[in-house]
Design a protein around this motif. Structure first.
Motif, PDB file in Angstrom:
ATOM      1  N   ILE A 178       0.830  -1.196   0.000  1.00 30.07           N
ATOM      2  CA  ILE A 178       0.000   0.000   0.000  1.00 30.07           C
ATOM      3  C   ILE A 178       0.871   1.255   0.000  1.00 30.07           C
ATOM      4  O   ILE A 178       2.059   1.213   0.292  1.00 30.07           O
ATOM      5  N   MET A 179       0.253   2.379  -0.305  1.00 28.22           N
ATOM      6  CA  MET A 179       0.959   3.653  -0.294  1.00 28.22           C
ATOM      7  C   MET A 179       1.000   4.183   1.136  1.00 28.22           C
ATOM      8  O   MET A 179      -0.024   4.573   1.703  1.00 28.22           O
ATOM      9  N   SER A 180       2.179   4.168   1.749  1.00 25.03           N
ATOM     10  CA  SER A 180       2.328   4.645   3.112  1.00 25.03           C
ATOM     11  C   SER A 180       3.781   5.012   3.341  1.00 25.03           C
ATOM     12  O   SER A 180       4.661   4.654   2.550  1.00 25.03           O
ATOM     13  N   GLN A 181       4.052   5.736   4.424  1.00 25.54           N
ATOM     14  CA  GLN A 181       5.429   6.030   4.771  1.00 25.54           C
ATOM     15  C   GLN A 181       5.585   6.121   6.281  1.00 25.54           C
ATOM     16  O   GLN A 181       4.672   6.544   6.999  1.00 25.54           O
ATOM     17  N   LYS A 182       6.741   5.676   6.757  1.00 26.95           N
ATOM     18  CA  LYS A 182       7.028   5.690   8.181  1.00 26.95           C
ATOM     19  C   LYS A 182       7.342   7.116   8.620  1.00 26.95           C
ATOM     20  O   LYS A 182       8.068   7.845   7.947  1.00 26.95           O
ATOM     21  N   LEU A 183       6.787   7.505   9.767  1.00 31.93           N
ATOM     22  CA  LEU A 183       6.980   8.853  10.298  1.00 31.93           C
ATOM     23  C   LEU A 183       7.601   8.780  11.688  1.00 31.93           C
ATOM     24  O   LEU A 183       7.272   7.902  12.479  1.00 31.93           O
ATOM     25  N   THR A 184       8.505   9.699  11.953  1.00 29.56           N
ATOM     26  CA  THR A 184       9.109   9.808  13.280  1.00 29.56           C
ATOM     27  C   THR A 184       8.729  11.151  13.880  1.00 29.56           C
ATOM     28  O   THR A 184       8.913  12.191  13.245  1.00 29.56           O
ATOM     29  N   LEU A 185       8.176  11.131  15.091  1.00 29.57           N
ATOM     30  CA  LEU A 185       7.812  12.347  15.808  1.00 29.57           C
ATOM     31  C   LEU A 185       8.707  12.484  17.033  1.00 29.57           C
ATOM     32  O   LEU A 185       8.959  11.505  17.733  1.00 29.57           O
ATOM     33  N   THR A 186       9.199  13.687  17.271  1.00 28.82           N
ATOM     34  CA  THR A 186      10.034  13.962  18.438  1.00 28.82           C
ATOM     35  C   THR A 186       9.204  14.664  19.497  1.00 28.82           C
ATOM     36  O   THR A 186       8.411  15.560  19.185  1.00 28.82           O
ATOM     37  N   ALA A 187       9.389  14.247  20.746  1.00 29.15           N
ATOM     38  CA  ALA A 187       8.652  14.839  21.866  1.00 29.15           C
ATOM     39  C   ALA A 187       9.423  16.000  22.471  1.00 29.15           C
ATOM     40  O   ALA A 187      10.651  15.945  22.600  1.00 29.15           O
ATOM     41  N   PHE A 188       8.685  17.043  22.839  1.00 32.24           N
ATOM     42  CA  PHE A 188       9.255  18.216  23.495  1.00 32.24           C
ATOM     43  C   PHE A 188       8.516  18.450  24.810  1.00 32.24           C
ATOM     44  O   PHE A 188       7.353  18.076  24.957  1.00 32.24           O
ATOM     45  N   LYS A 189       9.182  19.080  25.751  1.00 35.63           N
ATOM     46  CA  LYS A 189       8.521  19.411  27.011  1.00 35.63           C
ATOM     47  C   LYS A 189       7.452  20.473  26.760  1.00 35.63           C
ATOM     48  O   LYS A 189       7.711  21.486  26.121  1.00 35.63           O
ATOM     49  N   ASP A 190       6.268  20.205  27.247  1.00 35.04           N
ATOM     50  CA  ASP A 190       5.173  21.168  27.163  1.00 35.04           C
ATOM     51  C   ASP A 190       5.112  21.941  28.482  1.00 35.04           C
ATOM     52  O   ASP A 190       4.998  21.338  29.553  1.00 35.04           O
ATOM     53  N   ASP A 191       5.194  23.261  28.403  1.00 36.21           N
ATOM     54  CA  ASP A 191       5.250  24.063  29.627  1.00 36.21           C
ATOM     55  C   ASP A 191       3.973  23.964  30.450  1.00 36.21           C
ATOM     56  O   ASP A 191       4.015  24.021  31.681  1.00 36.21           O
ATOM     57  N   THR A 192       2.830  23.807  29.783  1.00 33.29           N
ATOM     58  CA  THR A 192       1.568  23.698  30.515  1.00 33.29           C
ATOM     59  C   THR A 192       1.468  22.367  31.241  1.00 33.29           C
ATOM     60  O   THR A 192       1.128  22.298  32.427  1.00 33.29           O
ATOM     61  N   ALA A 193       1.784  21.281  30.531  1.00 34.91           N
ATOM     62  CA  ALA A 193       1.729  19.956  31.146  1.00 34.91           C
ATOM     63  C   ALA A 193       2.877  19.757  32.128  1.00 34.91           C
ATOM     64  O   ALA A 193       2.743  19.048  33.124  1.00 34.91           O
ATOM     65  N   GLY A 194       4.032  20.354  31.826  1.00 35.62           N
ATOM     66  CA  GLY A 194       5.186  20.227  32.705  1.00 35.62           C
ATOM     67  C   GLY A 194       6.067  19.025  32.417  1.00 35.62           C
ATOM     68  O   GLY A 194       6.964  18.712  33.188  1.00 35.62           O
ATOM     69  N   TYR A 195       5.825  18.330  31.304  1.00 40.41           N
ATOM     70  CA  TYR A 195       6.630  17.158  30.967  1.00 40.41           C
ATOM     71  C   TYR A 195       6.618  16.944  29.459  1.00 40.41           C
ATOM     72  O   TYR A 195       5.814  17.537  28.729  1.00 40.41           O
ATOM     73  N   ALA A 196       7.524  16.063  28.995  1.00 40.67           N
ATOM     74  CA  ALA A 196       7.587  15.702  27.581  1.00 40.67           C
ATOM     75  C   ALA A 196       6.932  14.356  27.309  1.00 40.67           C
ATOM     76  O   ALA A 196       6.350  14.142  26.247  1.00 40.67           O
ATOM     77  N   VAL A 197       7.033  13.436  28.273  1.00 39.90           N
ATOM     78  CA  VAL A 197       6.473  12.090  28.117  1.00 39.90           C
ATOM     79  C   VAL A 197       5.887  11.647  29.452  1.00 39.90           C
ATOM     80  O   VAL A 197       6.489  11.870  30.502  1.00 39.90           O
ATOM     81  N   ALA A 198       4.711  11.039  29.422  1.00 35.64           N
ATOM     82  CA  ALA A 198       4.096  10.473  30.620  1.00 35.64           C
ATOM     83  C   ALA A 198       3.605   9.067  30.286  1.00 35.64           C
ATOM     84  O   ALA A 198       3.310   8.750  29.125  1.00 35.64           O
ATOM     85  N   HIS A 199       3.515   8.229  31.322  1.00 33.72           N
ATOM     86  CA  HIS A 199       3.165   6.825  31.149  1.00 33.72           C
ATOM     87  C   HIS A 199       1.984   6.461  32.041  1.00 33.72           C
ATOM     88  O   HIS A 199       1.820   7.029  33.130  1.00 33.72           O
ATOM     89  N   GLY A 200       1.168   5.529  31.599  1.00 32.36           N
ATOM     90  CA  GLY A 200       0.027   5.113  32.407  1.00 32.36           C
ATOM     91  C   GLY A 200      -0.416   3.700  32.081  1.00 32.36           C
ATOM     92  O   GLY A 200      -0.086   3.156  31.018  1.00 32.36           O
ATOM     93  N   PHE A 201      -1.164   3.115  33.020  1.00 35.94           N
ATOM     94  CA  PHE A 201      -1.708   1.768  32.855  1.00 35.94           C
ATOM     95  C   PHE A 201      -3.106   1.753  33.451  1.00 35.94           C
ATOM     96  O   PHE A 201      -3.394   2.469  34.416  1.00 35.94           O
ATOM     97  N   GLY A 202      -3.983   0.948  32.903  1.00 30.98           N
ATOM     98  CA  GLY A 202      -5.341   0.871  33.419  1.00 30.98           C
ATOM     99  C   GLY A 202      -6.095  -0.292  32.822  1.00 30.98           C
ATOM    100  O   GLY A 202      -5.540  -1.107  32.080  1.00 30.98           O
ATOM    101  N   GLY A 203      -7.381  -0.354  33.134  1.00 30.91           N
ATOM    102  CA  GLY A 203      -8.227  -1.421  32.626  1.00 30.91           C
ATOM    103  C   GLY A 203      -8.548  -2.459  33.676  1.00 30.91           C
ATOM    104  O   GLY A 203      -7.879  -2.566  34.711  1.00 30.91           O
ATOM    105  N   ALA A 204      -9.601  -3.245  33.408  1.00 30.38           N
ATOM    106  CA  ALA A 204     -10.032  -4.275  34.356  1.00 30.38           C
ATOM    107  C   ALA A 204      -8.950  -5.316  34.592  1.00 30.38           C
ATOM    108  O   ALA A 204      -8.770  -5.801  35.712  1.00 30.38           O
ATOM    109  N   GLY A 205      -8.217  -5.680  33.542  1.00 30.82           N
ATOM    110  CA  GLY A 205      -7.138  -6.637  33.692  1.00 30.82           C
ATOM    111  C   GLY A 205      -5.989  -6.092  34.521  1.00 30.82           C
ATOM    112  O   GLY A 205      -5.348  -6.818  35.287  1.00 30.82           O
ATOM    113  N   TRP A 206      -5.732  -4.794  34.378  1.00 26.49           N
ATOM    114  CA  TRP A 206      -4.681  -4.152  35.171  1.00 26.49           C
ATOM    115  C   TRP A 206      -5.040  -4.145  36.651  1.00 26.49           C
ATOM    116  O   TRP A 206      -4.175  -4.355  37.502  1.00 26.49           O
TER     117      TRP A 206
END
Length: 220
Positions: A178-206
């Motif tokens: 198919i017609m597609s292309q791989k993309l790379t996005l770089t993360a930057f710190k957001d001043d409002t959020a106060g971070y560049a990357v955050a992690h989380g887990f949830g769900g009934a199985g969790w």
């Protein structure tokens, strides 16, 4: 009390997580991140309307997160190890290959604001020029993965409140793919959020395995 290595190891197969499905959602930069992704029962909550899914992504490469850290070690005469080491750069990237041809994937691949583009009313033809001047478009990104069953899912969340496309894989037109292309996005710190990357887990199985993760609950 005598013990053995198997007991000390605290090996638990249920803590081996494997995202069996995943989706990438993007919104205009500054779009607020939800305060929670699941309700009290562990059910997944809808995202704010501005977050749009890129749709299907390539299975072979999936969603790849990479972290590159640059340090500046200080070496001292006569010492075999650095006397001091300071981190000078910490970059996280998000890489995926959207497979669907839609407004979101086209906007990412061409850096064009398609909100101003209109299809011809009679023919349905769409035509737009890729920007010739350099410009950076920022987005807010949420990536959700799912392990387990639909009845007892384990959700894995990554939030990148400010990202921009930093590398384009280029597309190749062949009759076998198919017609597609791989993309790379770089993360930057957001001043409002106060971070560049955050992690989380949830769900009934969790919820069922939480007590074995070593993470305390709010009531503890």
């Amino acid at each position: 009390m005598p013990t053995n290595l198997s007991q000390l190891k605290d090996a638990r197969n249920e803590l081996l997580l494997k995202p069996l499905d995943a989706a990438v959602f993007l919104a205009p930069w500054y779009t607020a991140v939800p305060a929670a992704f699941t309700d009290s029962s562990g059910a997944l909550l809808p995202l704010p309307a501005d977050y749009k899914s890129v749709g299907l992504i390539d299975k072979k490469t999936g969603v790849a997160f990479a972290r590159a850290i640059t340090a500046a070690p200080i070496e001292s005469y006569g010492e075999l190890q650095p006397s001091r080491n300071d981190v000078t750069s910490d970059l996280t990237t998000l890489e995926f290959e959207p497979q669907q041809t839609n407004a979101m994937s086209l906007q990412l691949a061409t850096n064009t604001n398609l909100a101003q583009v209109r299809a011809d009313a009679a023919s349905g033809e769409v035509f737009f020029a890729q920007p010739s001047a350099e410009q950076i478009t920022y987005y807010s990104a949420v990536v959700i993965g799912r392990d387990g069953s639909d009845a007892e899912p384990i959700y894995i969340f990554k939030v990148l409140p400010k990202v921009a496309v930093s590398n384009y894989g280029g597309d190749q037109w062949v009759p076998t793919d198919i017609m597609s292309q791989k993309l790379t996005l770089t993360a930057f710190k957001d001043d409002t959020a106060g971070y560049a990357v955050a992690h989380g887990f949830g769900g009934a199985g969790w919820k069922k395995i939480l007590e074995h993760t070593g993470i305390a609950t709010a009531s503890e």
